[in-house]
Design a protein around this motif. Structure first.
Motif, PDB file in Angstrom:
ATOM      1  N   SER A   1      -9.075  -0.134  -0.823  1.00  0.00           N
ATOM      2  CA  SER A   1      -8.174  -0.958  -0.134  1.00  0.00           C
ATOM      3  C   SER A   1      -7.786  -0.529   1.232  1.00  0.00           C
ATOM      4  CB  SER A   1      -6.892  -1.492  -0.740  1.00  0.00           C
ATOM      5  OG  SER A   1      -6.200  -0.098  -1.071  1.00  0.00           O
ATOM      6  N   SER A   2      -7.711   0.789   1.431  1.00  0.00           N
ATOM      7  CA  SER A   2      -7.482   1.407   2.447  1.00  0.00           C
ATOM      8  C   SER A   2      -8.630   1.348   3.403  1.00  0.00           C
ATOM      9  CB  SER A   2      -7.028   2.800   2.419  1.00  0.00           C
ATOM     10  OG  SER A   2      -5.862   3.090   1.622  1.00  0.00           O
TER      11      SER A   2
ATOM     12  N   LEU B   1       0.664  -1.093  -0.105  1.00  0.00           N
ATOM     13  CA  LEU B   1      -0.154   0.060  -0.154  1.00  0.00           C
ATOM     14  C   LEU B   1       0.966   1.162   0.005  1.00  0.00           C
ATOM     15  CD1 LEU B   1      -3.005   0.674   0.165  1.00  0.00           C
ATOM     16  CD2 LEU B   1      -2.919   0.752   2.514  1.00  0.00           C
TER      17      LEU B   1
ATOM     18  N   PHE C   1       1.908   5.994  -7.282  1.00  0.00           N
ATOM     19  CA  PHE C   1       0.825   6.908  -7.818  1.00  0.00           C
ATOM     20  C   PHE C   1       1.141   8.157  -7.804  1.00  0.00           C
ATOM     21  CE2 PHE C   1      -2.356   3.033  -6.966  1.00  0.00           C
ATOM     22  CZ  PHE C   1      -2.115   2.443  -8.175  1.00  0.00           C
TER      23      PHE C   1
ATOM     24  N   GLY D   1      -6.804   5.043  -8.397  1.00  0.00           N
ATOM     25  CA  GLY D   1      -7.068   5.727  -7.114  1.00  0.00           C
ATOM     26  C   GLY D   1      -7.948   5.042  -6.407  1.00  0.00           C
TER      27      GLY D   1
ATOM     28  N   LEU E   1      -3.286   9.758  -8.298  1.00  0.00           N
ATOM     29  CA  LEU E   1      -3.677   8.526  -8.299  1.00  0.00           C
ATOM     30  C   LEU E   1      -4.229   8.141  -9.426  1.00  0.00           C
ATOM     31  CD1 LEU E   1      -5.180   8.603  -4.625  1.00  0.00           C
ATOM     32  CD2 LEU E   1      -2.929   7.815  -5.393  1.00  0.00           C
TER      33      LEU E   1
ATOM     34  N   VAL F   1      -5.350  -4.367  -2.466  1.00  0.00           N
ATOM     35  CA  VAL F   1      -3.951  -3.834  -2.335  1.00  0.00           C
ATOM     36  C   VAL F   1      -3.103  -4.541  -3.441  1.00  0.00           C
ATOM     37  CG1 VAL F   1      -2.060  -3.947  -0.794  1.00  0.00           C
ATOM     38  CG2 VAL F   1      -4.135  -3.222   0.171  1.00  0.00           C
TER      39      VAL F   1
ATOM     40  N   GLU G   1       2.574   1.553  -3.392  1.00  0.00           N
ATOM     41  CA  GLU G   1       1.697   2.082  -4.445  1.00  0.00           C
ATOM     42  C   GLU G   1       1.342   3.593  -4.397  1.00  0.00           C
ATOM     43  OE1 GLU G   1      -1.803  -0.448  -4.053  1.00  0.00           O
ATOM     44  OE2 GLU G   1      -0.861  -2.233  -4.585  1.00  0.00           O
ATOM     45  N   PHE G   2       1.107   3.787  -2.917  1.00  0.00           N
ATOM     46  CA  PHE G   2       1.087   5.388  -3.062  1.00  0.00           C
ATOM     47  C   PHE G   2       1.939   6.254  -3.530  1.00  0.00           C
ATOM     48  CE2 PHE G   2       1.312   9.226  -0.197  1.00  0.00           C
ATOM     49  CZ  PHE G   2       0.278   9.733  -0.372  1.00  0.00           C
TER      50      PHE G   2
ATOM     51  N   PHE H   1      -7.007   2.356  -4.691  1.00  0.00           N
ATOM     52  CA  PHE H   1      -6.149   2.701  -3.389  1.00  0.00           C
ATOM     53  C   PHE H   1      -6.798   2.998  -2.347  1.00  0.00           C
ATOM     54  CE2 PHE H   1      -4.055   5.896  -0.767  1.00  0.00           C
ATOM     55  CZ  PHE H   1      -2.956   5.237  -0.514  1.00  0.00           C
ATOM     56  N   TYR H   2      -8.199   3.744  -2.442  1.00  0.00           N
ATOM     57  CA  TYR H   2      -9.109   4.185  -1.390  1.00  0.00           C
ATOM     58  C   TYR H   2      -9.938   3.008  -0.957  1.00  0.00           C
ATOM     59  CZ  TYR H   2      -7.651   8.806  -2.626  1.00  0.00           C
ATOM     60  OH  TYR H   2      -7.229  10.245  -2.977  1.00  0.00           O
TER      61      TYR H   2
END
Length: 106
Positions: free
Chosen positions: A58-59, A35, A42, A52, A48, A89, A38-39, A55-56
Motif C-alpha cells: 500500500s505504501s 496507514l 502492527f 506486513g 509487521l 490500505v 496500521e503501522f 503495508f509495504y
C-alpha cells in the motif's frame, strides 16, 4: 523567427495533464490516517508479521501514484494505482472489522 525564441505551441505542453494530482491526493488523504494507524497497530504487536506485505504494497502503490509522469495518457493507470493503494490500505482495517463482527455475532 529568431533562434533563441521560445515556442509556446510545443507538443509537450499539450500532453501535460493539468489535474494529475487529484487521484493521488484523494487516495493519500483517505488512506494516510489508516496507514499510520496500521503501522502503530502492527508495531505494537512486535512487528509487521503476516500483514506486513500489505503495508509495504500500500505504501509503494501510493508513492508510485505520485511519481508517475504527468502525462494525460497515464491518467487511467494513475487512478487505478491510487485505487489499488487505497484498497490495500483499507484491507487490514476491513478484515479486522469483519472479524470483530463475526466474533460478536456468535
Amino acid at each position: 523567427m529568431p533562434q533563441n525564441a521560445v515556442r509556446t505551441d510545443s507538443p509537450a505542453r499539450g500532453t501535460a495533464h493539468p489535474t494529475w494530482w487529484r487521484a493521488p491526493l484523494v487516495a493519500t488523504l483517505a488512506g494516510l490516517p489508516f496507514l499510520v494507524l496500521e503501522f502503530h497497530w502492527f508495531r505494537s504487536q512486535d512487528g509487521l508479521g503476516s500483514l506486513g506485505g500489505i503495508f509495504y504494497w500500500s505504501s509503494g502503490l501510493l508513492a508510485l501514484a505520485w511519481v508517475l509522469p504527468r502525462r494525460r495518457s497515464l491518467r487511467t493507470p494513475r487512478m487505478l494505482i491510487s485505487g489499488a493503494g487505497l484498497g490495500c490500505v483499507m484491507l487490514p482495517v476491513l478484515f479486522a472489522l469483519a472479524l470483530g463482527m463475526a466474533m460478536s455475532s456468535g
